[in-house]
Design an enzyme around this catalytic site. Sequence first.
Site, PDB file in Angstrom:
ATOM      1  N   ASP A   1       0.853  -1.186   0.000  1.00 29.60           N
ATOM      2  CA  ASP A   1       0.000   0.000   0.000  1.00 29.60           C
ATOM      3  C   ASP A   1       0.891   1.239   0.000  1.00 29.60           C
ATOM      4  O   ASP A   1       2.050   1.203   0.429  1.00 29.60           O
ATOM      5  CB  ASP A   1      -0.940   0.009   1.206  1.00 29.60           C
ATOM      6  CG  ASP A   1      -0.213   0.227   2.525  1.00 29.60           C
ATOM      7  OD1 ASP A   1       0.698  -0.569   2.814  1.00 29.60           O
ATOM      8  OD2 ASP A   1      -0.556   1.171   3.260  1.00 29.60           O
TER       9      ASP A   1
ATOM     10  N   GLU B   1      -0.089  -0.572   5.735  1.00 29.96           N
ATOM     11  CA  GLU B   1       0.904   0.010   6.646  1.00 29.96           C
ATOM     12  C   GLU B   1       0.781   1.527   6.717  1.00 29.96           C
ATOM     13  O   GLU B   1       0.880   2.127   7.794  1.00 29.96           O
ATOM     14  CB  GLU B   1       2.308  -0.395   6.197  1.00 29.96           C
ATOM     15  CG  GLU B   1       3.408  -0.044   7.193  1.00 29.96           C
ATOM     16  CD  GLU B   1       3.945   1.363   7.064  1.00 29.96           C
ATOM     17  OE1 GLU B   1       4.562   1.838   8.038  1.00 29.96           O
ATOM     18  OE2 GLU B   1       3.738   2.006   6.010  1.00 29.96           O
TER      19      GLU B   1
END
Length: 451
Positions: free
Chosen positions: A92, A156
Site C-alpha cells: 500500500d 501500513e
Amino acid sequence: MSSNPVAETVASLLPRAKAELTELVAFKSVADFAQFPRSESEGAANWIADALRAEGFVDVALLDTPDDTQSVYGYLPGPEGAKTVLLYAHYDVQPPLDEARWTTPPFELTERDGRWYGRGTADCKGGLVMHLLALRALKANGGVPVHVKVIVEGSEEQGTGGLERYAEQHPDLLEADTIVIGDAGNFRVGLPTVTTTLRGMTLVRVQVDTLAGNLHSGQFGGAAPDALAALIRVLDSLRAEDGSTTVDGLDASARWEGLEYAEEQFRKDAKVLDGVGLIGDGSVADRIWARPAVTVLGIDCPPVVGATPSVQSSARALISLRVPPGVDAAGATKLLQAHIEAHTPWGARVTTEQIGQGQAFRADTSSPAYQAMADAMAVAYPGETMQYAGQGGSIPLCNTLAGLYPRAEILLIGLSEPEAQIHAVNESVSPEELERLSVAEALFLRNYAAG
C-alpha cells in the site's frame, strides 16, 4: 561494487526488476477505499501472490486482516534444519497528494536523471522487488540457504493495525529466527545503514463545536464563539515558541546517542526554503529520532475560494504525534487528548477520537544477525562501514513482532534514503541503491545461514 557472482546476477536482473516495479507502481494501491478503489489494492495483492508462486513459494495466501485489507504471505522451504528468515514489505502507498505537482504521473514509473520516479518506488513496492532480487540471485548461485517467509502488508501507511492484529491471532504464521524489514533506508545514498530505532505514533481526530450553525460574521462576529478560531488556539498550544512539541506531561528533552545529522545536510534533504529556520532545540538527531513531534495533518474548514462571511460553528483536525522509544504510545495518546481538552478555549465542546496507533521500536544491535549484515554491507558497499541510525517514522508491526517473537533478531533496511522523498510529490528510488541492497540482502542470508 567488487565483482562477485551474486552481484553479477543482481546486475543482470535489474531490467526485469524495473519492469516489475513499473507494473506494481501502476496499481493505485492506497488503502483508503473512500479515495481509491479497493480493486487497485486487490490487484496489487494478486500480482504479488502470483510473483511469489512463480518463485516457488508454497502456502501463498491473501490474508484478510481485521482492518478490511489484505496482506500477502508465502513460504519458501530451505534446506532441512536451516534457520528461518521473515522478509517484510508493504504494497500500500500514500496518496499522490497534488498530482499536478508531480513532474511525471505518480502511478507511471518514469526514469529521469538516473532515478526511477513513481509513488511506491521506494516506499515500499521497491522493498518487495529488493527481496525478490536477493532471492533470485541466491537461487542462481547455489540456492537459498534458509527457509524464507515473505509477508507484504496492505495497510501500513494507514496505521490501522490490520496485520498486527492478524499476527497476534495467528502467532505461528510469522515466527522466524530473524526478521528483515525492508521499509527503512540508508542515511544517504551510498552509505549502508541499518535503522535501530523507530518512533511510535498516534493519530487523533479533534472536533470543536461552538454553535448550532454558522452565523453571519457581521451580525454576530465579535461575541459568537468561532469554532475554527478555537481549534487554531488548541493546535497552537501543541508547540512552544521555537516550534518544539509541547504536550502536557510528555517529556521532550531526550538526546540521541549515535550517528549525527548535520543541520545543513538536513536543510538540503528536507528542502527547507532559504531564510526559513528549523524548529525545536537540541541536535537534528535529537529532534527527529529521540523526541516526540506533533504534526497537524489536515483541517476541515471552508476553503478560501467560495468562503462566506460566517462565524464557523464546527471545525475538525487530524493530528499525528510521533513518540520516541521508551514512551508508551497509548500513554502518549491519553496525554495528547487531555492536553487538547485542557487547552480548548471559551468552554467550546471538544471531542477527540484515536484512529491509529503504533508503538516505538528499539533493536538489539548486539545480535549475530547484525554482524552478518555488516559483513554483507561491506561487500555490497566497498569501502563503507555499516552505520546505525534512527528513523522518525513508524512501523507498528516491528513492536508486534518483537513481542510475539522475543528471540527473533530484527533488522531494518530499505530504499527510503532522503533523496527518495517518500510521502511527498516526485517520490523516487535509486536503481543503484536497489542493486546494492539486493546484493547485501542476498549475502546476508548466506552469511546468516553459515553463522
